[in-house]
Design a protein around this motif. Structure first.
Motif, PDB file in Angstrom:
ATOM      1  N   HIS A 159      35.129 -49.357 -91.560  1.00 21.11           N
ATOM      2  CA  HIS A 159      33.723 -50.212 -91.796  1.00 21.11           C
ATOM      3  C   HIS A 159      32.599 -49.362 -91.402  1.00 21.11           C
ATOM      4  O   HIS A 159      31.520 -49.790 -90.556  1.00 21.11           O
ATOM      5  CB  HIS A 159      34.120 -51.303 -90.281  1.00 21.11           C
ATOM      6  N   GLY A 160      32.408 -48.277 -91.899  1.00 20.83           N
ATOM      7  CA  GLY A 160      31.180 -47.261 -91.973  1.00 20.83           C
ATOM      8  C   GLY A 160      31.189 -46.768 -90.554  1.00 20.83           C
ATOM      9  O   GLY A 160      30.127 -46.148 -90.518  1.00 20.83           O
ATOM     10  N   LEU A 161      32.035 -46.840 -89.540  1.00 17.95           N
ATOM     11  CA  LEU A 161      31.834 -46.467 -88.136  1.00 17.95           C
ATOM     12  C   LEU A 161      32.141 -44.896 -88.032  1.00 17.95           C
ATOM     13  O   LEU A 161      31.701 -44.025 -87.228  1.00 17.95           O
ATOM     14  CB  LEU A 161      32.740 -47.176 -87.204  1.00 17.95           C
ATOM     15  N   VAL A 162      32.878 -44.477 -89.147  1.00 21.08           N
ATOM     16  CA  VAL A 162      33.215 -42.936 -88.860  1.00 21.08           C
ATOM     17  C   VAL A 162      32.212 -42.144 -89.243  1.00 21.08           C
ATOM     18  O   VAL A 162      32.049 -41.314 -88.599  1.00 21.08           O
ATOM     19  CB  VAL A 162      34.304 -42.648 -90.303  1.00 21.08           C
ATOM     20  N   ASN A 163      31.117 -42.589 -89.791  1.00 21.93           N
ATOM     21  CA  ASN A 163      29.662 -41.670 -89.921  1.00 21.93           C
ATOM     22  C   ASN A 163      28.539 -42.088 -89.039  1.00 21.93           C
ATOM     23  O   ASN A 163      27.615 -41.910 -89.216  1.00 21.93           O
ATOM     24  CB  ASN A 163      29.206 -41.275 -91.362  1.00 21.93           C
ATOM     25  N   SER A 164      28.880 -43.060 -88.180  1.00 21.05           N
ATOM     26  CA  SER A 164      27.952 -43.637 -87.407  1.00 21.05           C
ATOM     27  C   SER A 164      27.865 -43.065 -85.927  1.00 21.05           C
ATOM     28  O   SER A 164      28.630 -42.717 -85.346  1.00 21.05           O
ATOM     29  CB  SER A 164      28.114 -45.294 -87.435  1.00 21.05           C
ATOM     30  N   THR A 165      26.465 -43.341 -85.296  1.00 19.56           N
ATOM     31  CA  THR A 165      26.480 -42.839 -84.086  1.00 19.56           C
ATOM     32  C   THR A 165      26.238 -44.121 -83.259  1.00 19.56           C
ATOM     33  O   THR A 165      25.785 -43.903 -81.785  1.00 19.56           O
ATOM     34  CB  THR A 165      25.034 -41.858 -83.972  1.00 19.56           C
ATOM     35  N   GLU A 166      26.401 -45.051 -83.854  1.00 20.21           N
ATOM     36  CA  GLU A 166      26.222 -46.575 -83.016  1.00 20.21           C
ATOM     37  C   GLU A 166      26.929 -46.497 -81.706  1.00 20.21           C
ATOM     38  O   GLU A 166      27.928 -45.897 -81.606  1.00 20.21           O
ATOM     39  CB  GLU A 166      26.927 -47.500 -83.854  1.00 20.21           C
ATOM     40  N   LYS A 167      26.418 -47.257 -80.733  1.00 21.46           N
ATOM     41  CA  LYS A 167      27.054 -47.295 -79.419  1.00 21.46           C
ATOM     42  C   LYS A 167      28.569 -48.186 -79.645  1.00 21.46           C
ATOM     43  O   LYS A 167      28.549 -49.280 -80.265  1.00 21.46           O
ATOM     44  CB  LYS A 167      26.238 -48.251 -78.440  1.00 21.46           C
ATOM     45  N   MET A 168      29.578 -47.426 -79.019  1.00 22.07           N
ATOM     46  CA  MET A 168      30.823 -48.206 -79.382  1.00 22.07           C
ATOM     47  C   MET A 168      31.711 -48.504 -78.099  1.00 22.07           C
ATOM     48  O   MET A 168      31.282 -47.522 -77.304  1.00 22.07           O
ATOM     49  CB  MET A 168      31.739 -47.264 -80.408  1.00 22.07           C
ATOM     50  N   SER A 169      32.610 -49.118 -77.832  1.00 22.24           N
ATOM     51  CA  SER A 169      33.421 -49.041 -76.813  1.00 22.24           C
ATOM     52  C   SER A 169      34.330 -47.799 -76.931  1.00 22.24           C
ATOM     53  O   SER A 169      34.449 -47.128 -77.918  1.00 22.24           O
ATOM     54  CB  SER A 169      34.492 -50.337 -76.813  1.00 22.24           C
ATOM     55  N   ARG A 170      34.792 -47.424 -75.760  1.00 21.19           N
ATOM     56  CA  ARG A 170      35.644 -46.359 -75.502  1.00 21.19           C
ATOM     57  C   ARG A 170      36.871 -46.141 -76.618  1.00 21.19           C
ATOM     58  O   ARG A 170      36.965 -45.122 -77.171  1.00 21.19           O
ATOM     59  CB  ARG A 170      36.344 -45.962 -73.925  1.00 21.19           C
ATOM     60  N   ASN A 171      37.464 -47.521 -76.718  1.00 18.90           N
ATOM     61  CA  ASN A 171      38.742 -47.527 -77.347  1.00 18.90           C
ATOM     62  C   ASN A 171      38.321 -47.040 -79.019  1.00 18.90           C
ATOM     63  O   ASN A 171      38.901 -46.388 -79.767  1.00 18.90           O
ATOM     64  CB  ASN A 171      39.350 -48.893 -77.341  1.00 18.90           C
ATOM     65  N   LEU A 172      37.258 -47.831 -79.327  1.00 19.14           N
ATOM     66  CA  LEU A 172      36.558 -47.639 -80.678  1.00 19.14           C
ATOM     67  C   LEU A 172      36.141 -46.303 -80.876  1.00 19.14           C
ATOM     68  O   LEU A 172      36.710 -45.799 -81.957  1.00 19.14           O
ATOM     69  CB  LEU A 172      35.655 -48.569 -80.902  1.00 19.14           C
ATOM     70  N   ARG A 173      35.495 -45.658 -79.968  1.00 21.60           N
ATOM     71  CA  ARG A 173      35.140 -44.216 -80.080  1.00 21.60           C
ATOM     72  C   ARG A 173      36.518 -43.327 -80.270  1.00 21.60           C
ATOM     73  O   ARG A 173      36.361 -42.389 -81.154  1.00 21.60           O
ATOM     74  CB  ARG A 173      34.637 -43.614 -79.006  1.00 21.60           C
ATOM     75  N   GLN A 174      37.384 -43.350 -79.848  1.00 23.47           N
ATOM     76  CA  GLN A 174      38.608 -42.660 -79.815  1.00 23.47           C
ATOM     77  C   GLN A 174      39.286 -42.919 -81.043  1.00 23.47           C
ATOM     78  O   GLN A 174      39.770 -41.908 -81.695  1.00 23.47           O
ATOM     79  CB  GLN A 174      39.962 -43.134 -78.623  1.00 23.47           C
ATOM     80  N   LEU A 175      39.372 -44.238 -81.618  1.00 22.09           N
ATOM     81  CA  LEU A 175      39.809 -44.497 -82.932  1.00 22.09           C
ATOM     82  C   LEU A 175      39.005 -43.957 -83.895  1.00 22.09           C
ATOM     83  O   LEU A 175      39.626 -43.222 -84.969  1.00 22.09           O
ATOM     84  CB  LEU A 175      39.858 -45.895 -83.080  1.00 22.09           C
ATOM     85  N   VAL A 176      37.675 -43.945 -83.924  1.00 22.84           N
ATOM     86  CA  VAL A 176      36.848 -43.009 -84.914  1.00 22.84           C
ATOM     87  C   VAL A 176      37.213 -41.671 -84.892  1.00 22.84           C
ATOM     88  O   VAL A 176      37.329 -41.117 -85.759  1.00 22.84           O
ATOM     89  CB  VAL A 176      35.411 -43.668 -84.759  1.00 22.84           C
ATOM     90  N   ARG A 177      37.322 -41.073 -83.514  1.00 20.24           N
ATOM     91  CA  ARG A 177      37.499 -39.875 -83.336  1.00 20.24           C
ATOM     92  C   ARG A 177      38.955 -39.359 -84.152  1.00 20.24           C
ATOM     93  O   ARG A 177      38.882 -38.402 -84.919  1.00 20.24           O
ATOM     94  CB  ARG A 177      37.668 -39.223 -82.020  1.00 20.24           C
TER      95      ARG A 177
END
Ligand code: SAH
Ligand code: MG
Length: 197
Positions: free
Chosen positions: A147-165
């Motif tokens: 959903h475009g989050l892989v290249n985003s610097t947007e504020k995300m929840s910790r879980n989401l950040r981990q998933l993107v990582r």
């Protein structure tokens, strides 16, 4: 068998998925994938993540001699997929397995392995099933952009950040994997195609 009936049935599945929040492949993503299957004369497909059978049905409809094995761990989705596949009379060509993919042992060899399941686990799916891939054939992965989050610097929840990582780790894993040539496509939710050398 591509009749008005078929088109309506596919639209019904798309609508159902939307209502129930089931993440089936996006339109341009599935068009791209089915095109790829046609152009490369793919015949044997393993899918990880059936959901309600949408992508499996679309892939099976590319040609009458395509055979698919598809794995889904969620019982309700699996049952919905069984129903949908029956409606298309594809139960002879799409074999469904209602199990966690990590518990499934398959000996068959495939021309294409389509990874579209838990996004944090893509490396594990890849390494578990790559022995089932024929030489020079393909492992395709969906939701590489998430959903475009892989290249985003947007504020995300910790879980989401981990998933993107984890998705980024997978991208690095593919780029550094010398046994495959991987191309990333910015289509649908991001698709990678890794060809075995
Ligand atoms: N390919 C489908 C969409 C799949 S959605 C389509 O485009 O039509 C992802 C599915 O993977 C979900 O239904 C989820 O239950 C399933 N899944 C996630 N992890 C899994 C696992 N370890 N084993 C089997 N299925 C899994
Ligand atoms: Mg997907």
């Amino acid at each position: 068998m591509f009749t008005i009936f078929g088109v309506c049935m596919l639209e019904n599945i798309e609508k159902y998925a939307k209502e129930k929040n089931i993440p089936i492949m996006q339109k341009e993503g599935i068009e791209f994938l089915t095109d790829f299957i046609k152009k490369n004369n793919i015949k044997k497909i393993l899918e990880i993540g059936t959901a309600i059978g949408y992508s499996a049905i679309k892939m099976a409809l590319v040609a009458e001699d395509i055979e698919i094995i598809s794995i889904e761990r969620d019982y309700n989705r699996y049952q919905e997929a069984v129903k949908n596949i029956k409606l298309f009379n594809l139960e002879n060509r799409i074999k469904l397995i209602n199990q966690d993919a990590f518990d499934v042992e398959i000996n068959d060899k495939f021309d294409l392995i389509f990874i579209d399941a838990a996004k944090a686990q893509s490396i594990k799916f890849f390494t578990k099933f790559e022995n089932n891939l024929n030489n020079n054939k393909y492992i395709v992965t969906d939701n590489i952009n998430f959903h475009g989050l892989v290249n985003s610097t947007e504020k995300m929840s910790r879980n989401l950040r981990q998933l993107v990582r984890k998705i980024n780790n997978y991208i690095e894993f593919l780029k550094n994997n010398d046994n495959y040539i991987t191309v990333f496509y910015d289509i649908g939710d991001g698709i990678s195609i890794s060809q075995k050398r």
